[in-house]
Design an enzyme around this catalytic site. Structure first.
Site, PDB file in Angstrom:
ATOM      1  N   ASP A 281       2.027  -1.892  -4.424  1.00 52.92           N
ATOM      2  CA  ASP A 281       0.641  -1.448  -4.342  1.00 52.92           C
ATOM      3  C   ASP A 281      -0.133  -2.184  -5.435  1.00 52.92           C
ATOM      4  O   ASP A 281       0.444  -2.804  -6.314  1.00 52.92           O
ATOM      5  CB  ASP A 281       0.544   0.080  -4.534  1.00 52.92           C
ATOM      6  N   ILE A 282      -1.449  -2.059  -5.378  1.00 50.01           N
ATOM      7  CA  ILE A 282      -2.311  -2.698  -6.376  1.00 50.01           C
ATOM      8  C   ILE A 282      -2.223  -1.943  -7.708  1.00 50.01           C
ATOM      9  O   ILE A 282      -2.579  -2.447  -8.753  1.00 50.01           O
ATOM     10  CB  ILE A 282      -3.775  -2.750  -5.852  1.00 50.01           C
ATOM     11  N   ARG A 283      -1.733  -0.694  -7.649  1.00 54.03           N
ATOM     12  CA  ARG A 283      -1.588   0.125  -8.868  1.00 54.03           C
ATOM     13  C   ARG A 283      -0.215   0.788  -8.832  1.00 54.03           C
ATOM     14  O   ARG A 283       0.426   0.848  -7.784  1.00 54.03           O
ATOM     15  CB  ARG A 283      -2.679   1.194  -8.912  1.00 54.03           C
TER      16      ARG A 283
ATOM     17  N   GLY B  43       0.840  -1.203   0.000  1.00 57.14           N
ATOM     18  CA  GLY B  43       0.000   0.000   0.000  1.00 57.14           C
ATOM     19  C   GLY B  43       0.871   1.247   0.000  1.00 57.14           C
ATOM     20  O   GLY B  43       0.549   2.253   0.637  1.00 57.14           O
TER      21      GLY B  43
ATOM     22  N   TYR C 291     -15.230  -0.099   9.395  1.00 54.91           N
ATOM     23  CA  TYR C 291     -13.787   0.196   9.456  1.00 54.91           C
ATOM     24  C   TYR C 291     -13.296   0.059  10.900  1.00 54.91           C
ATOM     25  O   TYR C 291     -12.280  -0.596  11.165  1.00 54.91           O
ATOM     26  CB  TYR C 291     -13.575   1.612   8.926  1.00 54.91           C
TER      27      TYR C 291
ATOM     28  N   ILE D 245      -4.857  12.127   9.396  1.00 55.25           N
ATOM     29  CA  ILE D 245      -3.510  12.550   8.997  1.00 55.25           C
ATOM     30  C   ILE D 245      -3.606  13.602   7.893  1.00 55.25           C
ATOM     31  O   ILE D 245      -4.308  13.416   6.898  1.00 55.25           O
ATOM     32  CB  ILE D 245      -2.678  11.344   8.490  1.00 55.25           C
TER      33      ILE D 245
ATOM     34  N   GLY E 220      -0.544   4.901  -1.169  1.00 51.72           N
ATOM     35  CA  GLY E 220      -1.602   5.600  -0.436  1.00 51.72           C
ATOM     36  C   GLY E 220      -1.070   6.858   0.227  1.00 51.72           C
ATOM     37  O   GLY E 220       0.109   7.197   0.091  1.00 51.72           O
ATOM     38  N   GLN E 221      -1.953   7.524   0.985  1.00 50.14           N
ATOM     39  CA  GLN E 221      -1.586   8.804   1.595  1.00 50.14           C
ATOM     40  C   GLN E 221      -0.359   8.654   2.508  1.00 50.14           C
ATOM     41  O   GLN E 221       0.628   9.357   2.357  1.00 50.14           O
ATOM     42  CB  GLN E 221      -2.768   9.363   2.399  1.00 50.14           C
TER      43      GLN E 221
HETATM   44  C1  AKB Z   1     -10.570   7.898   8.380  1.00 52.34           C
HETATM   45  O1  AKB Z   1     -11.074   9.035   8.470  1.00 52.34           O
HETATM   46  O2  AKB Z   1     -11.207   6.895   8.049  1.00 52.34           O
HETATM   47  C2  AKB Z   1      -9.110   7.735   8.726  1.00 52.34           C
HETATM   48  C3  AKB Z   1      -8.916   7.333  10.149  1.00 52.34           C
HETATM   49  C4  AKB Z   1      -9.206   8.261  11.234  1.00 52.34           C
HETATM   50  O3  AKB Z   1      -8.513   6.226  10.398  1.00 52.34           O
HETATM   51  N1  AKB Z   1      -8.402   8.934   8.456  1.00 52.34           N
END
Ligand code: AKB
Length: 312
Positions: free
Chosen positions: A35-37, A9, A143, A173, A12-13
């Site tokens: 990464d996948i791309r 990954g 998540y 972040i 990513g950011q």
């Molecule tokens: C999100 O907003 O999903 C992330 C996090 C806080 O893990 N930046």
């Protein structure tokens, strides 16, 4: 033996800037980006790069063996807002990738694992202010559920199989090099991009929504610091609270106004508002500060100066 690191990954950011910093420290050829791309020019040119699906543990093992990797940073994940749209896909990506890498460590193909958790692992019943390292955790987003479950898998693999896995609960972040995608805290990045472009921003969270945040340089330094700490300094094998700043959209807008006096913010809360409302406002990260000497550098003022300078 020289350390060889695999970043999964890497485009990513966080992955983008982490990879860059790790290449500065360990040498370009010691840090395998994947990464996948494909990534940006710099990422692809500076050192080895592999296309890799984070859920394909056989493919990860092949790369581990090809380059003699001993540390894996697993940065691939589906973030909170997108995960609410694709709950099963999010679970599949976030959990399968982690279990695959933990198994590789259990089988001694690799010696050390880094895996990011999040403030999302807390929920509406957790204390909102000075949220302790150990407290009630009942996340209400998919998540958050995947992050909390992942933390306990890390702890389990450490206790049962001696796997050296380390983790941080990232706040939102903020960075200017690579935009985040699909998170609830993304507004705090978008706002700077819009401020330098056209001096106005419509925020998807309400003006007084306070959330824990951090500038990318601090997040990258914390990640490297926890991975370089002596194993016995790491007392928490679920995941460490990590804090720097907490602010609301109204407060960040005020700080931007100091540099762009005509900056205008409007508020149109959407489906991300209840996600943000379920998270802590201010995190207590005393354990990270005590165990492995974590210290942040950027406050809202300094971060805003850096963001606006680099974006303009
Ligand atoms: C999100 O907003 O999903 C992330 C996090 C806080 O893990 N930046």
């Amino acid at each position: 033996m020289k350390d060889t690191l695999l970043i999964i990954g890497a485009c990513g950011q966080i992955g983008t800037e982490l990879t860059q910093k790790l290449r500065e420290i360990y040498g370009n050829n010691q840090v395998i980006a994947s990464d996948i791309r494909e990534g940006n020019e710099e990422m692809m040119q500076a050192g080895p790069f592999e296309i890799l699906d984070a859920t394909d543990s056989a493919a990860i093992l092949e790369i581990v063996q090809k380059y003699k990797v001993n540390q894996v940073y697993l940065m691939a994940a589906m973030l909170s807002a997108t995960a609410e749209k694709f709950p099963h896909k999010a679970w599949q990506l976030n959990m399968t990738s982690l279990l695959g890498v933990l198994e590789l460590a259990k089988e001694k193909h690799i010696q050390q694992v880094y895996w990011p958790s999040s403030i999302a692992s807390f929920g509406p019943t957790s204390p909102k202010v000075n949220t302790p390292q150990q407290t009630i955790m009942e996340p209400t987003t998919v998540y958050g559920i995947s992050k909390l479950a992942g933390e306990h898998w890390c702890n389990y693999y450490h206790n049962r199989y001696g796997v050296d896995v380390r983790s941080i609960r990232y706040p939102g972040i903020i960075s200017w090099k690579t935009k985040p995608g699909g998170g609830t805290t993304d507004y705090a990045v978008d706002i700077y991009f819009k401020a330098v472009e056209n001096q106005s921003y419509e925020c998807f969270l309400s003006e007084n929504t306070r959330l824990p945040m951090m500038y990318m340089e601090d997040a990258v330094n914390a990640t490297i610091q926890i991975m370089q700490a002596a194993p016995d300094a790491i007392k928490t094998r679920t995941s460490y609270n990590l804090a720097a700043i907490s602010f609301t959209p109204k407060e960040i807008a005020k700080e931007i106004e100091k540099h762009i006096p005509n900056f205008n913010i409007t508020y149109k809360p959407d489906f991300r508002q209840p996600i943000a409302d379920s998270w802590p406002q201010v995190i207590d990260d005393e354990a990270a500060r005590k165990d492995w000497n974590w210290n942040h550098k950027f406050d809202l003022e300094l971060m805003t100066e850096e963001m606006l300078k680099n974006l303009s």
